[in-house]
Motif scaffolding. Structure first.
Motif, PDB file in Angstrom:
ATOM      1  N   LEU A   1       0.817  -1.214   0.000  1.00  0.00           N
ATOM      2  CA  LEU A   1       0.000   0.000   0.000  1.00  0.00           C
ATOM      3  C   LEU A   1       0.851   1.265   0.000  1.00  0.00           C
ATOM      4  O   LEU A   1       0.371   2.336   0.345  1.00  0.00           O
ATOM      5  CB  LEU A   1      -0.942  -0.003   1.216  1.00  0.00           C
TER       6      LEU A   1
ATOM      7  N   GLY B   1     -10.981   2.813  -2.041  1.00  0.00           N
ATOM      8  CA  GLY B   1      -9.695   2.263  -1.644  1.00  0.00           C
ATOM      9  C   GLY B   1      -9.319   1.108  -2.547  1.00  0.00           C
ATOM     10  O   GLY B   1      -9.783   1.016  -3.689  1.00  0.00           O
ATOM     11  N   PRO B   2      -8.489   0.192  -2.040  1.00  0.00           N
ATOM     12  CA  PRO B   2      -8.014  -0.918  -2.867  1.00  0.00           C
ATOM     13  C   PRO B   2      -9.124  -1.763  -3.484  1.00  0.00           C
ATOM     14  O   PRO B   2      -9.009  -2.179  -4.644  1.00  0.00           O
ATOM     15  CB  PRO B   2      -7.177  -1.740  -1.879  1.00  0.00           C
TER      16      PRO B   2
ATOM     17  N   MET C   1      -6.759   5.670   6.183  1.00  0.00           N
ATOM     18  CA  MET C   1      -6.694   4.340   5.568  1.00  0.00           C
ATOM     19  C   MET C   1      -7.759   3.419   6.143  1.00  0.00           C
ATOM     20  O   MET C   1      -8.414   2.667   5.407  1.00  0.00           O
ATOM     21  CB  MET C   1      -5.303   3.739   5.772  1.00  0.00           C
TER      22      MET C   1
END
Length: 450
Positions: free
Chosen positions: A67, A357-358, A434
């Motif tokens: 990340l 996000g991811p 995050m």
């Protein structure tokens, strides 16, 4: 999305992040080494370390958490919070002993490399693929098609777009350009039943438009009226009824059961009215007319794609033209992101709806590898990463830049204790962000499957 598709999406995301993070950290490393600063570690990903090797004074690592990444620069208060090193007398090869302007360049090295990468990718895309678009005159032949999102601001199917923000658009893609949509007080001027009308982009619309709950096709709230265009047969599935009957790609359907076919709408209507029946297709092929019996499935399909007779403008870019177009495209990404952040700050866009996000990024890359899409997204992310790292938040490059500019202006640096506390605060803020983004991704996934 099947398991294989998810794996392909994850691999694309990891490949893209590795390129972006690797080059970002390389920018810091090369700048530091150029000015004689010792770099102790270069890592793609965060610990634990998977493997690494040492070359010269620097250990190069690939770490398990993909990340981000980091470089450990001697004599600098960074993510490592190495206060023991900072308590010793400064060495000439340490970051803290270098002039402020050199330290500033070292801190900007990663951002500069990301900008260069983003620009180069966009230039390469422009040179490789050139330009292809639907001119606005072609769009206005039959007017636009709109979905529920488009209707929410007052657009209607059949409207013709006269201008956007007072200027005539060149192409269909301009109607959905995020830079236009995110501008303050943006509006369409449309023609409907011979009269012109102003359609404003409202804050309520922006909330819906920016929501990640909307699928990509739903965000394309304006489309062209494909059903009004003449067409030819596109791809043909060999195991479906059309293929078995002998239909081929590029065949033009002239009649179906003695009914003349002028556009896709009339063709589609015939299929719906005759589901489960056999129809007589009269098609033009290589200047000849052929009659074929084609059975229509119960779901009104015959197993073909459609190639619409839309007048595209298509031309390649020279290398010099690509330099201009690619650079403008790359920096346009930063402009759009800046506008989006401004809209978030004003409350016109909901951050939890629009941030991904991811998990969301895996879906953006898609379930199949497509070179154009992969490199365009990577170029986009490179410019976004540069902008985000420039934000004046402690622990980001922009935070270090902010403190260095303070030192250059006032002539005195902040104390090491202050920098240590600021670094800790910044790391907590980034960790909280995050966690929020990951949780937001998971919540969206749960909502989508309820």
């Amino acid at each position: 999305m099947d398991i294989q598709g998810i794996i392909i999406g994850i691999l694309q995301l990891l490949a893209s992040l590795s390129i972006l993070v690797g080059l970002h950290e390389l920018g810091h490393l090369l700048a530091a080494k150029y000015f004689g600063v010792k770099v102790e570690k270069f890592s793609i990903g965060f610990p634990p370390k998977i493997f690494g090797f040492k070359y010269g004074e620097t250990e190069y690592c690939l770490s398990a958490i993909p990340l981000g990444g980091y470089v450990k620069i001697a004599g600098m208060i960074d993510e490592s919070l190495d206060t023991e090193q900072m308590s010793k007398d400064p060495e000439p090869w340490e970051f803290r002993t270098k002039p402020a302007w050199q330290r500033l360049i070292i801190m900007l090295g990663g951002i500069i490399f990301n900008v260069i990468l983003g620009v180069l990718i966009m230039i390469a895309i422009a040179f490789t693929y050139g330009e292809k678009y639907i001119p606005i005159e072609e769009v206005n032949k039959y007017g636009i098609e709109v979905n529920d999102l488009g209707r929410s601001i007052g657009l209607e199917t059949g409207d013709k777009i006269i201008n956007i923000n007072g200027e005539k658009p060149k192409a269909f893609k301009d109607l959905l350009d995020p830079s236009f949509i995110l501008n303050d007080d943006s509006y369409y001027t449309i023609e409907r039943n011979g009269e012109q009308k102003k359609i404003d982009i409202t804050s309520e619309f922006l909330q819906k438009y920016s929501s990640s709950d909307l699928k990509d096709e739903e965000k394309r709230f304006i489309t062209i009226r494909e059903d009004k265009y003449s067409f030819a047969i596109g791809a043909v599935a060999p195991d479906r009824n059309a293929g078995k009957a002998g239909l081929k790609s590029k065949d033009k359907v002239v009649k179906v059961n003695e009914t003349t076919i002028t556009d896709f709408a009339s063709f589609q209507k015939m299929l719906h009215q005759n589901a489960g029946k056999e129809l007589s297709f009269v098609v033009e092929r290589d200047g000849k007319t052929i009659t074929l019996p084609v059975s229509v499935a119960a779901d009104s399909t015959i197993g073909v794609g459609i190639a619409y007779d839309i007048d595209y403008v298509e031309r390649p870019y020279t290398f010099v033209e690509s330099l201009k177009v690619g650079t403008e495209t790359a920096f346009g990404v930063i402009g759009v992101q800046a506008k989006a952040y401004k809209k978030m700050a004003k409350g016109d866009i909901n951050a939890s709806d629009s941030l991904s996000g991811p998990i969301g990024m895996v879906m953006i890359f898609g379930t199949e590898f497509e070179a154009y899409r992969f490199w365009r997204i990577t170029g986009f992310l490179s410019m976004v990463l540069a902008l985000m790292n420039l934000l004046p938040i402690p622990a980001l490059d922009g935070g270090h830049v902010m403190f260095l500019l303070y030192e250059m202006i006032t002539g005195r640096p902040p104390s090491d204790k202050f920098l240590e506390i600021a670094q800790k605060v910044g790391m907590v803020l980034i960790l909280c962000l995050m966690i929020f983004i990951f949780g937001n991704d998971i919540w969206k996934l749960i909502k989508a499957n309820l």
